[in-house]
Design an enzyme around this catalytic site. Structure first.
Site, short mmCIF file in Angstrom:
data_model
loop_
_atom_site.label_atom_id
_atom_site.label_comp_id
_atom_site.label_asym_id
_atom_site.label_seq_id
_atom_site.Cartn_x
_atom_site.Cartn_y
_atom_site.Cartn_z
N HIS A 262 17.52 37.30 -59.84
CA HIS A 262 17.88 35.89 -60.00
C HIS A 262 16.61 35.01 -60.02
O HIS A 262 16.41 34.21 -60.95
CB HIS A 262 18.80 35.47 -58.85
N GLU A 263 15.77 35.18 -59.00
CA GLU A 263 14.57 34.34 -58.92
C GLU A 263 13.61 34.66 -60.06
O GLU A 263 12.93 33.77 -60.57
CB GLU A 263 13.88 34.49 -57.56
N HIS A 266 14.52 32.55 -62.94
CA HIS A 266 13.93 31.20 -62.83
C HIS A 266 12.45 31.23 -63.22
O HIS A 266 11.96 30.36 -63.95
CB HIS A 266 14.00 30.71 -61.37
N GLU A 292 19.50 27.39 -63.70
CA GLU A 292 20.48 28.36 -63.22
C GLU A 292 21.03 29.20 -64.36
O GLU A 292 21.41 30.35 -64.16
CB GLU A 292 21.61 27.64 -62.48
#
Lengths: 499, 499
Positions: A262-263, A266, A292
């Site tokens: 997830h990170e 980003h 997101e």
């Protein structure tokens, strides 16, 4: 370069240096700074922040900004920078400096207060701080409001331009109407997916190795980035050559693994921003929702895809032979996609995730628009969880204290998570028309997916807003049907439901 | 609080916030930041640095400073802060901004040129840069000089107030006259001390554990401090509630161990500064020399003391049973004190250390006061090493290129290392009259030693200069005899020499 624009640059540069220093101070505070430094760090952050505000709102900068606004024939970048700076000037000049500084000191300290309250499972220890933050947020929103704008709309605009209560009510209602019954259908269908093997003795050192390998595999460039640990995983970018992600390690292998993916999503966004935008006012991601969309695209559409694990699963088994040696890839992929209504947003499965966001959206709206008393939060929180997810938190740490956002004053942020998921699903539907995404994942050719996103989204930074980027990429306006359809298709297949 | 002083505070606070932010940026750069961020970080640091200078030299601050200087009846702290701020104002305003910028560009580039020259063992590749740096340093010292002050005295004053060429000539001459023959005596006495066991397979993870345990044992407070890794060990303090040390791990156990003890000594000093001085202009250690007195006190007088290892050595053996299981405490303590004239200052034993500094002092003085030609440095360096230590460098990297200080323009810094050792020895002689230091070490009661130093030195920060602190503590002026006597006593015993 336009002459008026050129004369504005030294002031923007100075302002940006302050802003970047503040980002670094906050990063350090969350990942490394000793506990007793908190109040002093807050003081320092407050002073740098005040210097930033003075630079932004000072006449040296604003007269030059006005000169730029008179100019014609500016480039896309020049126009975008001027638009962003104008917004920042308006945002900050309407707030009295003393109040802004007090607020900054408050939110720089509140993270630690929140963390302690969470550790003690004691919401009431955090409630007075939260109340103060909300008062500031409402006051500031009132300063910023134009033409009788609702306060929560002002906050929402800050994170996602053009998505207001009206649009979000519609969006979340669609999710509620479609997904709550769908979730019930899944819960009652009788299909049982095993996932006990995801928890257990997963040595932290090996998890760290996996985290690092996974980030690299996805395309996180360690020569422009850093990975560290913090209580709550997050990504921060000083600029597109210094992007930092954190994770945390638990006894569940999927926790750190998917927080890293997830990170990294980003981070890949920030790293993909064009170099000509570096350290400018448009050198960051377009919006929280757009951010997101990328993080959740990588986490769910990529990371929880069976095709993603085709070239990787054996390597994962080699890292954890005792834990996963006897688990087939199919069993593993089913487990990481298991629908299991839970209490913690960041550990939620892909389907129930947006229902966690729905709870927060409704509560934020009540706090800001309906003056909901802070003390009542835990109970209403629990009621809503029961209604949408069929489960109540047992204590505040797994209820209203689980997220740091409100402690940071980020009201209006949560909807971005659900919007982002929906943006990502629309992008995915579009990409599939142009490339065989699953085939690329099977071949480990992540770079083609990353490059496609860079070409259509990442490189632009804040030059264009999310609505525009989606339209430019997919050829149509934002459409949440793609998201609902994507979820229903995926989980109908996984749970062997008929259409 | 005095009214004029009170009105000055907001400007000092802002300036200090910039300064602290710069310290944090530098810390981050040395320990964590990704490699590709360097040039952007430099840009950010440059902008914050410029903001700091403008704040310090701006009329908002200086008019209020002048008002304070007219006041009478200021407290000790108020007077000290005003003295320090005045020095900073004069330092930064006497140099034409264009020259300062040129100089900053030069020294920001010179580190890289020095590093390459060192890697190539080629002093002449660095000489033209060094020549330019010296020209700038002399020019700046001339701007700062008062009443016909010598240029090197101006530079020395910057690091250690009140220690000028006259005092240092006397000090270093005493070291030369006493220690050079004493070293010869030791080298020829025939006593052989084994120390091979200090090098070998010392696992990094266990060394890290030892580093952390040792820092804690000495009194480094992890709730106000952080330990990390960097290429060269250093200590940095944002303020007395945020003090950070680094170390590096090699295959020699004493390297990381004593660098941790040394840096912990610096840290304990900063952590002991009184809270009322926090983030003020007197909230740091008194001087470089006073700092080295504390770091070298802990490293040598405490850390290389047999009594220190009485309660600890078995624990050390438990950490490294294979490496030290068969080595007695006496053998270990002899090894960590072994006298071994070498070419590298940072690896020097306690006795020869100040002779390394002596060489640098004599050369600096010649460069600044006698216009020594830069090109002649390597030869004179080698001659002096042969004369004082009986050993010549084989190439420039282990000779004149070994230290970064001159490449950073830090002329006048080196003497602090030797002065600090002498300060520490005088404090030690004084302490022994008031407490049984060895007995305390044997009992592990470090806290009494630390508290004594805190009471007499640490708490004062920069309120008083090093001469004053030493006089207040020991009841007499600085007296280098203590240092010479300490070294002779210690090494006569170790090498079984007669008096």
């Amino acid at each position: 370069m336009n002459q008026a624009y050129k004369e504005l640059q030294p002031y923007l540069e100075r302002a940006m240096a302050f802003r970047t220093a503040l980002i670094l101070i906050e990063w350090d505070n969350e990942t490394l700074a000793p506990v007793q430094a908190v109040s002093y760090t807050a003081k320092m952050a407050g002073a740098v922040s005040a210097a930033y505000q003075e630079m932004i709102t000072g006449s040296e900068l604003t007269t030059r900004l006005e000169a730029c606004e008179q100019e014609e024939g500016l480039s896309e970048m020049e126009a975008a920078v001027i638009r962003e700076v104008r917004e920042e000037v308006d945002d900050l000049s309407c707030i009295p400096p003393a109040e802004y500084r007090e607020y900054k000191e408050l939110v720089s300290e509140s993270g630690r207060i929140w963390a302690k309250a969470k550790a003690d499972r004691d919401f009431l220890a955090f409630a007075p701080t939260l109340k103060k933050i909300i008062e500031f947020e409402k006051k500031f929103a009132a300063y910023r409001a134009k033409d009788g704008q609702k306060l929560y709309d002002v906050m929402l605009d800050h994170f996602e331009k053009g998505f207001h209560i009206e649009q979000l009510d519609q969006f979340f209602n669609q999710l509620k109407t479609e997904l709550v019954p769908f979730l019930k259908q899944i819960s009652e269908c009788g299909t049982v997916i095993a996932d006990e093997f995801l928890s257990g003795e997963y040595p932290e050192e090996t998890q760290k190795k996996l985290a690092s390998l996974t980030a690299k595999y996805l395309g996180f460039d360690f020569s422009k980035g850093v990975m560290a640990e913090s209580a709550h995983p997050f990504t921060t970018a000083l600029h597109n050559h210094d992007v930092r992600i954190t994770t945390h390690y638990t006894d569940n292998i999927s926790s750190a693994l998917f927080s890293v993916i997830h990170e990294a999503g980003h981070a890949i966004y920030e790293l993909g921003i064009a170099d000509k935008l570096t350290l400018s006012f448009v050198g960051q991601g377009a919006s929280m929702g757009m951010h997101e969309s990328q993080s959740r695209f990588f986490e769910n559409i990529v990371g929880r895809n069976d095709a993603f694990w085709v070239p990787l699963y054996e390597r994962l088994q080699e890292l954890f032979p005792e834990q996963l040696g006897n688990i087939s890839r199919e069993e593993f992929v089913a487990a990481i996609n298991k629908v299991q209504p839970g209490r913690i947003r960041t550990e939620a499965d892909e389907l129930t995730y947006s229902l966690h966001v729905l709870v927060r959206y409704e509560l934020e709206k009540m706090l800001i628009e309906e003056d909901l008393e802070v003390e009542k939060l835990p109970e209403i929180w629990a009621d809503k969880y029961e209604e949408y997810l069929g489960i109540r938190p047992e204590h505040d740490a797994e209820g209203v204290l689980q997220d740091i956002h409100w402690a940071q004053g980020a009201f209006g942020y949560f909807p971005s998570y659900a919007l982002g998921s929906a943006f990502g699903a629309q992008m995915y539907a579009h990409m599939k028309k142009n490339m065989d995404v699953e085939e690329l994942l099977k071949k480990g050719e992540l770079i083609k997916i990353r490059e496609y996103l860079r070409e259509h989204i990442h490189q632009y930074g804040k030059l264009r807003d999310s609505r525009q980027l989606i339209k430019d990429m997919t050829g149509e306006e934002f459409n949440p049907n793609y998201y609902v359809q994507y979820l229903k298709d995926k989980f109908r297949t996984l749970y062997q439901l008929s259409n």
